[in-house]
Design an enzyme around this catalytic site. Structure first.
Site, PDB file in Angstrom:
ATOM      1  N   GLY A 175       0.833  -1.191   0.000  1.00 37.17           N
ATOM      2  CA  GLY A 175       0.000   0.000   0.000  1.00 37.17           C
ATOM      3  C   GLY A 175       0.869   1.242   0.000  1.00 37.17           C
ATOM      4  CD  GLN A 224       3.340   5.837   2.862  1.00 34.07           C
ATOM      5  OE1 GLN A 224       2.378   5.254   2.379  1.00 34.07           O
ATOM      6  NE2 GLN A 224       4.370   5.179   3.379  1.00 34.07           N
ATOM      7  CB  CYS A 247       5.389   2.286   7.476  1.00 29.86           C
ATOM      8  SG  CYS A 247       4.779   3.739   6.619  1.00 29.86           S
ATOM      9  CG  LEU A 248       6.634   1.176   1.386  1.00 29.28           C
ATOM     10  CD1 LEU A 248       6.019   1.461   0.020  1.00 29.28           C
ATOM     11  CD2 LEU A 248       7.735   0.135   1.277  1.00 29.28           C
ATOM     12  CG  HIS A 282      -0.333   0.756   7.541  1.00 28.60           C
ATOM     13  ND1 HIS A 282       0.635   0.450   8.481  1.00 28.60           N
ATOM     14  CD2 HIS A 282       0.269   1.592   6.649  1.00 28.60           C
ATOM     15  CE1 HIS A 282       1.766   1.098   8.168  1.00 28.60           C
ATOM     16  NE2 HIS A 282       1.563   1.776   7.048  1.00 28.60           N
ATOM     17  CD  GLU A 283      -1.117   2.105   2.913  1.00 32.36           C
ATOM     18  OE1 GLU A 283      -0.788   3.293   2.726  1.00 32.36           O
ATOM     19  OE2 GLU A 283      -0.290   1.222   3.209  1.00 32.36           O
ATOM     20  CG  HIS A 320       0.163   6.474   5.697  1.00 34.33           C
ATOM     21  ND1 HIS A 320       1.291   7.023   6.266  1.00 34.33           N
ATOM     22  CD2 HIS A 320       0.462   5.168   5.466  1.00 34.33           C
ATOM     23  CE1 HIS A 320       2.229   6.090   6.376  1.00 34.33           C
ATOM     24  NE2 HIS A 320       1.744   4.949   5.913  1.00 34.33           N
TER      25      HIS A 320
HETATM   26 NI    NI Z   1       2.732   3.092   5.831  1.00 37.10          NI
END
Ligand code: NI
Length: 196
Positions: free
Chosen positions: A45, A50, A105-106, A147-148, A151
């Protein structure tokens, strides 16, 4: 085009993202770039903050999780086909017992921790053509969505850890914001003194 992923510490990750409409400039291109960026980083995701845009947009492709042998066939099938764009998502209800899942998380490379969340989530969103849908997800699909969704509310999974774990992570998170980390994908660091 692969976009640099914003690292922990950038204020854009802390904004409550704004809704968009069909007039948002170059939206199709942005979505395509976000997908390419997510795949390049082997993520399931990616949310617009991000890549530096505080708008209510995220992409998910949870199909890699469908390989997990511990899941039921039903859940594998759901995850295999869970490849979607979410615009202007709003959670209506979260329910069910909290369960732990090891999240990453990226924007926070090299950090993984168990996070507790409720098992089921109901929400509205618009698709790429701005048609509105209401859906309910549970299990791992709900987890990726939650999770997304966090963000676009300015929340990171590390916020949800017990305070002792947060204290232990503090230095590592500071280092990430300064670019003192190695990631296998392009990143942008808020507190990097020299460019690279
Ligand atoms: Ni993340």
């Amino acid at each position: 085009m692969i976009l640099p992923i914003v690292a922990y510490g950038d204020p854009v990750l802390r904004e409550v993202a704004k809704e968009i409409n069909a007039d948002y400039p170059n939206l199709k291109e942005l979505i395509a770039n976000m997908k390419e960026t997510m795949y390049n980083a082997a993520g399931v995701g990616l949310a617009a903050p991000q890549i530096g845009k505080a708008i209510r947009l995220f992409v998910i492709d949870a199909s890699p999780f469908a390989e997990d042998d511990e899941l039921s066939d039903d859940e594998k099938e759901t995850l295999k086909n869970f490849n979607k764009v979410f615009i202007n998502a709003q959670i209506l209800e979260e329910e069910g017992d909290e369960w732990a899942f090891n999240e990453g998380c990226l924007s926070i490379p090299d950090v993984r921790h168990d996070v507790y969340r409720q098992s089921k989530v109901t929400f509205t969103y618009q698709d790429e053509d701005f048609n509105t849908h209401t859906e309910t997800l549970d299990g791992l699909a709900a987890r990726v969505f939650q999770h997304e969704y966090d963000h676009i509310e300015g929340i990171l999974f590390t916020d949800k850890l017990p305070s002792l774990k947060k204290r232990l992570l503090k230095k590592k998170l500071e280092n990430i914001s300064k670019g003192k980390i190695r990631a296998d994908y392009r990143m942008r660091f808020p507190n990097l003194k020299k460019s690279r």
